[in-house]
Design a protein around this motif. Structure first.
Motif, PDB file in Angstrom:
ATOM      1  N   ASP A 215      38.520   2.193 -53.522  1.00  0.00           N
ATOM      2  CA  ASP A 215      37.726   3.419 -53.536  1.00  0.00           C
ATOM      3  C   ASP A 215      36.558   3.335 -52.569  1.00  0.00           C
ATOM      4  O   ASP A 215      36.002   4.348 -52.181  1.00  0.00           O
ATOM      5  CB  ASP A 215      37.156   3.667 -54.942  1.00  0.00           C
ATOM      6  CG  ASP A 215      38.217   4.151 -55.900  1.00  0.00           C
ATOM      7  OD1 ASP A 215      37.910   4.254 -57.101  1.00  0.00           O
ATOM      8  OD2 ASP A 215      39.337   4.439 -55.457  1.00  0.00           O
TER       9      ASP A 215
ATOM     10  N   GLN B 236      37.873  15.777 -54.093  1.00  0.00           N
ATOM     11  CA  GLN B 236      36.875  16.631 -53.449  1.00  0.00           C
ATOM     12  C   GLN B 236      36.477  16.157 -52.069  1.00  0.00           C
ATOM     13  O   GLN B 236      36.769  16.813 -51.075  1.00  0.00           O
ATOM     14  CB  GLN B 236      35.626  16.702 -54.318  1.00  0.00           C
ATOM     15  CG  GLN B 236      35.822  17.511 -55.570  1.00  0.00           C
ATOM     16  CD  GLN B 236      34.505  17.700 -56.264  1.00  0.00           C
ATOM     17  OE1 GLN B 236      33.573  18.239 -55.690  1.00  0.00           O
ATOM     18  NE2 GLN B 236      34.419  17.230 -57.482  1.00  0.00           N
TER      19      GLN B 236
ATOM     20  N   GLU C 233      30.142   7.698 -50.680  1.00  0.00           N
ATOM     21  CA  GLU C 233      30.548   8.322 -51.927  1.00  0.00           C
ATOM     22  C   GLU C 233      31.975   8.802 -51.806  1.00  0.00           C
ATOM     23  O   GLU C 233      32.374   9.334 -50.769  1.00  0.00           O
ATOM     24  CB  GLU C 233      29.626   9.521 -52.209  1.00  0.00           C
ATOM     25  CG  GLU C 233      29.687   9.982 -53.653  1.00  0.00           C
ATOM     26  CD  GLU C 233      28.951  11.293 -53.870  1.00  0.00           C
ATOM     27  OE1 GLU C 233      28.096  11.645 -53.027  1.00  0.00           O
ATOM     28  OE2 GLU C 233      29.244  11.969 -54.871  1.00  0.00           O
TER      29      GLU C 233
ATOM     30  N   ARG D  53      34.336  11.170 -54.036  1.00  0.00           N
ATOM     31  CA  ARG D  53      34.585  11.999 -55.207  1.00  0.00           C
ATOM     32  C   ARG D  53      36.033  12.445 -55.118  1.00  0.00           C
ATOM     33  O   ARG D  53      36.397  13.281 -54.305  1.00  0.00           O
ATOM     34  CB  ARG D  53      33.631  13.219 -55.170  1.00  0.00           C
ATOM     35  CG  ARG D  53      33.608  14.058 -56.421  1.00  0.00           C
ATOM     36  CD  ARG D  53      32.673  13.524 -57.499  1.00  0.00           C
ATOM     37  NE  ARG D  53      31.264  13.775 -57.235  1.00  0.00           N
ATOM     38  CZ  ARG D  53      30.647  14.905 -57.564  1.00  0.00           C
ATOM     39  NH1 ARG D  53      31.290  15.853 -58.176  1.00  0.00           N
ATOM     40  NH2 ARG D  53      29.372  15.063 -57.284  1.00  0.00           N
ATOM     41  N   ARG D  54      36.844  11.846 -55.957  1.00  0.00           N
ATOM     42  CA  ARG D  54      38.290  12.041 -55.854  1.00  0.00           C
ATOM     43  C   ARG D  54      38.663  13.506 -55.994  1.00  0.00           C
ATOM     44  O   ARG D  54      38.166  14.207 -56.841  1.00  0.00           O
ATOM     45  CB  ARG D  54      38.982  11.232 -56.938  1.00  0.00           C
ATOM     46  CG  ARG D  54      40.407  10.920 -56.628  1.00  0.00           C
ATOM     47  CD  ARG D  54      40.909   9.882 -57.614  1.00  0.00           C
ATOM     48  NE  ARG D  54      40.597   8.542 -57.180  1.00  0.00           N
ATOM     49  CZ  ARG D  54      41.297   7.881 -56.268  1.00  0.00           C
ATOM     50  NH1 ARG D  54      42.328   8.448 -55.710  1.00  0.00           N
ATOM     51  NH2 ARG D  54      40.956   6.660 -55.917  1.00  0.00           N
TER      52      ARG D  54
ATOM     53  N   GLU E 177      36.806  13.037 -64.619  1.00  0.00           N
ATOM     54  CA  GLU E 177      36.123  13.399 -63.371  1.00  0.00           C
ATOM     55  C   GLU E 177      36.211  14.888 -63.092  1.00  0.00           C
ATOM     56  O   GLU E 177      35.293  15.487 -62.539  1.00  0.00           O
ATOM     57  CB  GLU E 177      36.783  12.657 -62.216  1.00  0.00           C
ATOM     58  CG  GLU E 177      35.983  11.508 -61.704  1.00  0.00           C
ATOM     59  CD  GLU E 177      36.648  10.847 -60.526  1.00  0.00           C
ATOM     60  OE1 GLU E 177      37.582  11.438 -59.963  1.00  0.00           O
ATOM     61  OE2 GLU E 177      36.222   9.746 -60.177  1.00  0.00           O
ATOM     62  N   ARG E 178      37.363  15.473 -63.439  1.00  0.00           N
ATOM     63  CA  ARG E 178      37.581  16.863 -63.073  1.00  0.00           C
ATOM     64  C   ARG E 178      37.184  17.833 -64.174  1.00  0.00           C
ATOM     65  O   ARG E 178      37.070  19.030 -63.940  1.00  0.00           O
ATOM     66  CB  ARG E 178      39.054  17.087 -62.775  1.00  0.00           C
ATOM     67  CG  ARG E 178      39.643  16.158 -61.773  1.00  0.00           C
ATOM     68  CD  ARG E 178      39.253  16.554 -60.379  1.00  0.00           C
ATOM     69  NE  ARG E 178      40.167  15.955 -59.445  1.00  0.00           N
ATOM     70  CZ  ARG E 178      41.107  16.632 -58.791  1.00  0.00           C
ATOM     71  NH1 ARG E 178      41.222  17.914 -58.959  1.00  0.00           N
ATOM     72  NH2 ARG E 178      41.915  16.015 -57.988  1.00  0.00           N
TER      73      ARG E 178
END
Lengths: 317, 302, 555
Positions: C206, C223, C218, C220-221, A95-96
């Protein structure tokens, strides 16, 4: 290039990676505490559940056995679960990763774009004031602390003159290209500074050497202008040694990304590393370290290969 | 961040220090060559001045480095007559802290560089002298450590164990010796083929003596260059660690953790962040220039 | 660098139904308040929120952080409002003895609580809410395979009956005044989605499905989390218009406090709850930004690691340390926001707090401290640090790494201890290691801040078997006083027991309460309808009523 050499070089990567993995595994398991710490203080987790977790993680086995299990799992692509979030480590990293690749790629491109002209200029105008200034600037580039530079840039461009956003990947809600570029500008500039400095100095050095070779004097004698000589003759040979340091600068980029991503709140793997450090999230830390090492090993390999390809005079026996 | 300066000499291809025939005049002409260039003079002068001030200023300062001022506590105060660099959030005098921090940063930098140089010289000398399998295994070991990204590794080590000054120096020194090792190995490889080595061996010198008394002294030049550059990268590494919250803890100041404390106030009290950052910058720049000048002065060619 | 994370496992019980605590919630703007046009709420707009902690999971029962996001998405049967009074959410009324919602059973030894569910409530996927969901929530949370942080309230439940889809009858094993704490208040879980699933790894963590005013669009881990308006929400405002007012909320994870400050100033972040005091100091006076201080049921303290340090087992030494602390310095360093306290019972708990001097811990008196330590057998060595049997008196202070407010306070404490001849040093730990040290008592001195619910269960902290009594303090007198305090239903008895407990506390000094905290939020002037919630349910419990005035209208 001999096939035997190539094969040996490629195979040599494997024991290197194994040795790295053993070293990392040992370091991490020397640390006080371990993966079950996150549950140990949770009053809801019964001792029985804790024991089950320990068995599930294989923590009851002797260390070498644990290493073998871990290593074979890593090789298969099973990198475990993050202690902090419970998700697979590969997912966390995947993801990162794009954000870091974007930042690193931009920094590399910027470095190439700027280092080339600076190095050439320095070499062509060697011993003049321009060269001295550029050399000093290069030294400055490798001497300035990255985090301080980042702070100063933020102060200047975000607080004093509100030109660029201080942090983040994108303005919340805005996904335009220009917006992304504006967010990318400062982090990429900070990250690329050291590599620009290194490459331009290195290029200058090897270009100066190349320009003193006989074949260059011949070219001048034949009537080619300075620019032509540099570009068509000297540069090709001068670029060769630069290849060798690119792989080392990759290490620098990875390290630099940690600080840059922290100061600019860039959602990449550098920040993931720091967050995982805070949480003692060893599975993620191990995954990141192995990934970084893998990247370095491959980069070195590529550098060697490219070096051999470019310079037909070199043969590794 | 670059943990090492670029150097074509990283492959150890600088010419071996030409033999120890006339040390006196060689030394003097070396110094002359070294100090000929302006950057070298400025750098050396700056470093000597720095050493003097970090020793003297905290001694002469009316404030202790950890002296909190109850009236000023809570908000950094701008520079004024009483506090030339202003004060930090705890009312501590910034000037005193910057210079006291200089002591710590410089000491850690020097000590780490020393450790790295000793370690690198030992490993490089053994590899170069004995060659063969010893060389192979030592160089493989070097490759292994080189293949792990530096800052994450140092962070990992210092995050896991309590950051005392000693362990910090060991951690940094223990992970930055590789460049020195390569250089020394290259030097020893060339030097051991020279005649004076055979002569000494014929006179009955054992391996240890050969390395320590005959070979290494001729490699002092490149080793010194390497050591000098290592100081710069050690200082940068230590301050990066302190900036990220690992490394040396307050109230003991280092330039790195002073920047850490100053960073929340970058918008409203920028004067706190300027001195420590400038000090790191200037010191590392001076060290790098000096190292570069040392290298130039060692080359027999111009 | 994360900001302070407050209630570590301290989501204690609330005794709201039998005793009500009136807390005055003060909404004071620290920046000069300009008169706003009193407009009526406007629908629409996106609220960008900055949070400084990393989101580990969006499952409210699992998360070790505060549930800001969850509070906007998931609802419980009841919830504490800004006055820490319970109000009905998914239930039609808060069950009490008076309205028959609570009945005593088994000759008054057990109780039965009946909830009537609000009609017409739909899950965000359109499925109706029923009592089966309530029963499922209890079964899922209490399941030992479910590794959750907040399981309070499960063990007391014997069984749950669901006579019809709108009624849930909860049978308790004992009389538990604190029943409306974690379970059912934190949120109801959807049976139709989660029955039979492994909650430790389900996608629900999640993207939780709730009945609340916003839904997770949504995540976004690392973020952000995007919440969009729930068109099926049951809530209506006074004029009958559908809630919520806002269209969208975006939570941004910004662990670095400087970055957060910059984004707030730039107008990219419109709201930031619980900002560090350091940041608040820097934002003071910024145009268009209001700093809202709300009461927080929190206080800072210095714990004595009696398990690890023999010297600290001597009450004279603890007393001397208490006398070395000048709270004025701590208050000033914290921007004058907090107040000094001398009791572990916050003055705001009026029915328990005892202002008598013998119920107060010692105040700043360094001369007395020095004298006491001399007397206790710790003479000063040549460098000013006291020694005993050849060993200097050196103590590590542990606080959470990255907590800037905490680290500043720690520095002040170090200086104050040095003044009485104790060499203290920072021994900070991060995240999990910090919590571990707290629980196990693996520290010399520990500085921390804690936020509790409306009726803290002090036995958790100071009882011999208290789970949060890592320091190993044990006292029969304290246990007795606590027992009386926590099982009595008579206010006068509770007050007397509380006074006794505070007197024992002042004598024994297991811990040193320092300052009572406020919670500071930074918000754009455009944000209206916002009220602070002092409980651990977070301000977002009331988010359905927040609205943004359009740009250009507010000054």
């Amino acid at each position: 290039m001999s096939q035997a050499w190539l094969l040996r070089r490629l195979l040599g990567v494997v024991p290197l990676l194994l040795a790295i993995s053993v070293l990392l595994f040992t370091i991490v398991h020397l640390a006080p505490g371990g993966p079950t710490d996150v549950y140990a203080d949770n009053p809801s987790v019964t001792p029985q559940a804790l024991a089950e977790i320990r068995i599930a993680y294989g923590l009851d086995q002797p260390l070498p056995v644990q290493y073998l299990r871990w290593a074979s799992a890593m090789a298969r692509g099973v990198w475990g679960y993050s202690i902090r979030t419970g998700r697979p480590v590969t997912t966390e990293i995947a993801e990162r990763l794009p954000a870091s690749l974007l930042l690193g790629g931009t920094a590399l491109a910027l470095s190439a774009l700027l280092a080339l002209p600076i190095g050439i200029l320095s070499a062509a105008l060697r011993r003049t004031a321009v060269d001295r200034v550029l050399t000093l600037v290069s030294f400055a580039g490798i001497s300035v602390p990255v985090f301080w530079l980042a702070l100063m840039l933020q102060l200047l461009f975000s607080i004093h003159w509100t030109l660029l956003p201080a942090a983040g990947y994108e303005t919340i809600g805005d996904t335009g290209v220009l917006d992304h570029l504006r967010h990318l500008a400062m982090p990429a500039a900070v990250l690329s500074l050291a590599t620009i400095a290194n490459w331009s100095r290195f290029l200058r050095g090897s270009l100066v050497d190349a320009l003193q070779q006989d074949y260059v004097r011949t070219a001048y004698a034949k009537g080619h202008g300075t620019a032509g000589v540099i570009v068509h003759h000297a540069l090709r040979n001068a670029l060769l040694p630069v290849v060798t340091i690119i792989s080392l600068d990759l290490a620098s980029l990875i390290s630099g990304a940690i600080i840059t991503e922290t100061v600019f709140a860039w959602p990449g793997i550098g920040r993931l590393f720091v967050e995982s450090m805070d949480a003692r999230d060893y599975p993620v830390l191990m995954g990141l370290m192995m990934l970084g090492s893998l990247a370095l090993v491959l980069a070195n390999l590529c550098a060697d290969l490219v070096y051999t390809l470019i310079d037909p005079r070199i043969r590794y026996e | 961040m670059s943990e090492r300066a670029a150097s074509p000499a990283i492959n150890g291809d600088a010419a071996p220090g030409a033999a120890a025939a006339q040390p006196q005049s060689r030394g003097r002409s070396f110094l002359r060559r070294l100090l000929r260039a302006a950057p070298a003079r400025v750098s050396l002068g700056f470093l000597l001045l720095l050493a003097a001030t970090v020793i003297l200023v905290p001694l002469c300062s009316p404030y202790a480095y950890d002296q909190q001022d109850l009236d000023l506590i809570g908000q950094p105060a701008a520079p004024d007559g009483a506090h030339w660099f202003g004060t930090d959030t705890l009312g501590e005098d910034s000037l005193t802290r910057v210079f006291y921090g200089g002591r710590i940063s410089l000491c850690v930098g020097l000590a780490s560089a020393l450790v790295a140089t000793l370690l690198g010289t030992a490993i490089g000398a053994l590899a170069g002298f004995f060659g063969g399998r010893v060389d192979q295994w030592l160089m493989r070991g070097t490759d292994v450590v080189l293949s792990i990204p530096l800052l994450p590794l140092v962070l990992l080590l210092s995050g896991m164990f309590r950051p005392g000054l000693g362990s910090l120096v060991l951690a940094i020194g223990g992970l930055t010796w590789m460049a020195t090792a390569r250089i020394v190995r290259g030097q020893v490889l060339s030097l051991r083929e020279l005649e004076f080595v055979d002569a000494a061996r014929a006179l009955g010198a054992g391996n240890g003596r050969l390395i320590l008394r005959h070979i290494l002294p001729n490699a002092v030049g490149p080793i010194t260059v390497s050591a000098t550059l290592a100081v710069g990268s050690s200082i940068l590494l230590e301050s990066a660690l302190s900036f990220l919250g690992f490394g040396v803890q307050p109230p003991t100041p280092t330039w790195g953790n002073l920047l850490n404390a100053a960073s929340p106030w970058i918008g409203t009290a920028p004067w706190l962040a300027l001195p420590p950052g400038l000090m790191i910058f200037a010191t590392v720049l001076a060290v790098n220039c000096l190292g570069d000048a040392l290298r130039d002065a060692l080359e027999p060619k111009d | 660098m994360r900001g302070p994370r407050t209630p570590i496992g301290a989501r204690a019980s609330v005794a709201a139904l039998l005793l009500s605590f009136a807390l005055v919630s003060s909404v004071t703007s620290v920046a000069a308040p300009l008169p706003l046009p009193s407009a009526s709420p406007v629908h629409g707009g996106t609220l960008t929120v900055g949070i400084s902690y990393d989101i580990d999971t969006l499952n409210v029962y699992v998360t070790a952080a505060l549930g800001d996001i969850e509070a906007a998405v998931v609802e419980g049967l009841v919830a504490p409002d800004e006055h820490a009074h319970y109000v009905p959410v998914l239930a039609t009324e808060v069950p009490t003895l008076a309205n028959g919602g609570i009945e005593l059973t088994h000759q008054g030894k057990a109780m039965r609580v009946t909830y009537h569910l609000r009609p017409g409530v739909l899950w965000q996927d359109g499925v109706p809410l029923t009592s089966a969901d309530v029963k499922f929530t209890w079964e899922a949370v209490k399941d030992p395979h479910f590794l959750a942080e907040s399981k309070d309230g499960c063990e007391g439940v014997e069984s749950i009956d669901t006579p019809d889809a709108a009624t849930a009858v909860v049978n308790y094993r004992s009389v538990s005044p604190a029943f409306a704490s974690t379970l059912f208040t934190f949120g109801i879980l959807p049976r139709h989605l989660l029955a039979g699933k492994d909650l430790n790894h389900d996608p629900y963590n999640d993207k939780p499905l709730g009945t609340g005013p916003f839904m997770v669009s949504e995540f976004r881990r690392g973020q952000y989390v995007v919440l969009d308006r729930n068109p099926l929400y049951w809530g209506r405002d006074a004029a009958g218009r559908p809630l919520p007012y806002l269209d969208r909320i975006i939570f941004n994870v910004i662990p670095n406090s400087n970055t957060l400050g910059t984004l707030i100033r730039a107008g990219e972040i419109l709201f930031a709850p619980r900002i560090p005091v350091m940041l608040a100091k820097q934002l003071r006076g910024t145009a268009g930004i209001d700093l809202v201080t709300g009461p927080s049921l929190g206080w800072s303290y210095l714990d004595f690691g009696m398990k690890q340090v023999p010297a600290l087992r001597d009450p004279a030494v603890r007393r001397a340390i208490a006398e070395a602390i000048n709270r004025a310095a701590l208050v000033k360093a914290a921007g004058n926001y907090p107040q000094p306290i001398h009791s572990t019972v916050l003055p705001v708990f009026e029915t328990l707090y005892d202002p008598e001097p013998d119920a107060a811990v010692p105040d700043y008196d360094p001369a007395a401290a020095n004298a006491a330590l001399d007397l206790a057998g710790y003479p000063r060595g040549p460098d000013g640090i006291r020694v005993r049997e050849g060993r200097p008196l050196e103590l590590g202070i542990t606080t959470q790494s990255g907590d800037i407010d905490g680290e500043i306070a720690e520095q002040i404490l170090i200086a104050e201890l040095k003044a009485i001849g104790i060499a203290a040093y920072a021994d900070n730990k991060s995240g999990i290691a910090y919590r571990q040290a707290r629980y196990k008592g693996a520290f010399d001195l520990q500085y921390g801040r804690i936020t509790t619910a409306a009726d803290p269960v002090y036995s958790m902290f100071y009882g011999t078997h208290g789970p949060l009594n890592g320091r190993g303090y044990t006292s029969a007198a304290m246990d007795a006083a606590l027992a009386r305090m926590e099982t009595s239903l008579v206010p006068e008895e509770r007050r007397a027991a509380g006074a006794e407990m505070q007197r024992v506390f002042a004598r024994d000094l297991p811990s040193l309460p320092l300052l009572s905290y406020v919670s500071i939020a930074a918000k754009t002037r455009r944000l209206q309808g916002y009220v602070t919630n002092p409980t651990n349910m977070t301000d977002f419990v009331g988010v359905a009523h927040w609205w943004l005035s359009p740009r250009g209208t507010a000054p």
